[in-house]
Write a protein that holds these residues in place. Structure first.
Motif, PDB file in Angstrom:
ATOM      1  N   SER A 150       0.832  -1.198   0.000  1.00  0.00           N
ATOM      2  CA  SER A 150       0.000   0.000   0.000  1.00  0.00           C
ATOM      3  C   SER A 150       0.874   1.259   0.000  1.00  0.00           C
ATOM      4  O   SER A 150       2.082   1.194   0.246  1.00  0.00           O
ATOM      5  N   ASN A 151       0.261   2.393  -0.245  1.00  0.00           N
ATOM      6  CA  ASN A 151       1.002   3.657  -0.221  1.00  0.00           C
ATOM      7  C   ASN A 151       1.574   3.932   1.167  1.00  0.00           C
ATOM      8  O   ASN A 151       2.716   4.392   1.295  1.00  0.00           O
ATOM      9  N   LEU A 152       0.787   3.633   2.211  1.00  0.00           N
ATOM     10  CA  LEU A 152       1.282   3.835   3.570  1.00  0.00           C
ATOM     11  C   LEU A 152       2.442   2.884   3.847  1.00  0.00           C
ATOM     12  O   LEU A 152       3.447   3.278   4.459  1.00  0.00           O
ATOM     13  N   GLY A 153       2.312   1.632   3.413  1.00  0.00           N
ATOM     14  CA  GLY A 153       3.393   0.681   3.604  1.00  0.00           C
ATOM     15  C   GLY A 153       4.661   1.117   2.899  1.00  0.00           C
ATOM     16  O   GLY A 153       5.769   1.003   3.448  1.00  0.00           O
ATOM     17  N   ARG A 154       4.511   1.655   1.692  1.00  0.00           N
ATOM     18  CA  ARG A 154       5.678   2.162   0.952  1.00  0.00           C
ATOM     19  C   ARG A 154       6.337   3.313   1.707  1.00  0.00           C
ATOM     20  O   ARG A 154       7.560   3.376   1.819  1.00  0.00           O
TER      21      ARG A 154
END
Length: 333
Positions: free
Chosen positions: A270-274
């Motif tokens: 996900s974008n947050l994970g990235r």
């Protein structure tokens, strides 16, 4: 040739390969540098006397998940220290890099710089954008992505991946972390942060990363870089720097290519994970940018392309490499 004779040949090469004016990351236009290249050409061209690992003038540093396995197939001695040499007898059109380097990969990295035989006059390192390299390593080492024949090599990591069934859960355990924040909360969080801080040796593709390589390189030795994203282009430029005029490439020789394999655990993030993983990789990016900047076989435009790729992968880290990036852009104007 006897070992003593090899040592004498090596000693005669050593002085000319490292003129005092040769600074790390620079190619001065001096007579001594021309002599060094003349000697490299001679060593690459002559079949005898051949300097065998680890008595070669150079080292080939295969950082995990950077395309090094593919390139190593073109190195006659491109295999671990414990493997009988030569190990790739079918190499055609042998390159100067094959003739002049000792192959170093896990677990041989620990020898680098710690023994006289593992200090070299020049170094070749395979590199890859840190975010994509880490994700690739995570997926590659995941026990669920291994064929039955491969399982025994990765069983020691089963407990690790119980903490992190996916790359997303790894970033969740990591949390909003960067290397300046050493607070730990929970066993899986501690493990995730230890992995990014080079404190967990069992996961060798995480432990022997770009930071580790940078710490092991002597500052006076020239560095050649082969980027995963430009594998055969950089292979050619590195061999040309060593004095080889005509360099063969092998674009169909990919090794450990998982692109056509259906994986149980994917690279989806996900974008947050990235964002979390990018922050955790801040020091890795600093080391990566430094090595790219110092590469003697890359042009300023090629270095800019690698900086721009890193900025696309981790936009939140743009400020870290901004000064280096702007200096390269200004130099090309």
């Amino acid at each position: 040739m006897k070992q003593r004779e090899l040592s004498l040949v090596y000693e005669s090469v050593h002085d000319i390969l490292l003129p005092e004016t040769l600074l790390f990351g620079q190619i001065p236009n001096t007579a001594s540098h021309s002599q060094a290249h003349a000697k490299l050409k001679q060593l690459g061209r002559d079949s005898e006397p051949r300097l065998e690992p680890p008595h070669t003038p150079g080292a080939f540093l295969h950082v995990g998940k950077t395309g090094g396995s593919t390139v190593s197939q073109q190195l006659v001695n491109g295999c671990h220290a414990f493997v009988t040499k030569p190990c790739h007898m079918d190499v055609k059109n042998e390159s100067y890099m094959s003739k002049l380097t000792t192959y170093i990969h896990t677990p041989d990295f620990k020898r680098l710089g710690s023994k006289p035989d593992y200090v070299f006059d020049f170094y070749v390192a395979t590199l890859r954008d840190p975010l994509t390299r880490f994700i690739s390593a995570f997926v590659f080492m995941h026990p669920q992505n291994k064929l039955e024949s491969e399982q025994r090599f990765y069983r020691r990591l089963e407990d690790v991946y119980k903490c992190f069934p996916t790359i997303e859960t790894f970033t969740e355990a990591l949390g909003d972390y960067n290397f300046r924040e050493m607070a730990r909360a929970g066993n899986c969080t501690m493990l995730a942060r230890d992995i990014l801080s080079n404190r967990f040796r069992d996961a060798h593709h995480f432990y022997y990363d770009t930071k580790f390589i940078l710490k092991k390189l002597p500052p006076e030795s020239p560095l050649l870089v082969i980027r995963n994203e430009h594998l055969w282009h950089d292979w050619v430029s590195a061999n040309q720097w060593l004095g080889q005029e005509s360099v063969a490439t092998f674009p169909d020789a990919a090794v450990r290519d998982y692109s056509n394999r259906t994986l149980s655990v994917s690279k989806q993030l996900s974008n947050l994970g990235r964002q979390r993983l990018c922050r955790g990789l801040e020091r890795e990016y600093q080391a990566y940018w430094q090595l790219i900047e110092l590469a003697v076989n890359l042009s300023p435009q090629e270095k800019i392309a690698s900086f721009e790729l890193a900025r696309q992968s981790c936009p939140d880290l743009q400020s870290l490499g901004h000064a280096k990036y702007q200096a390269l852009v200004t130099a090309t104007v």
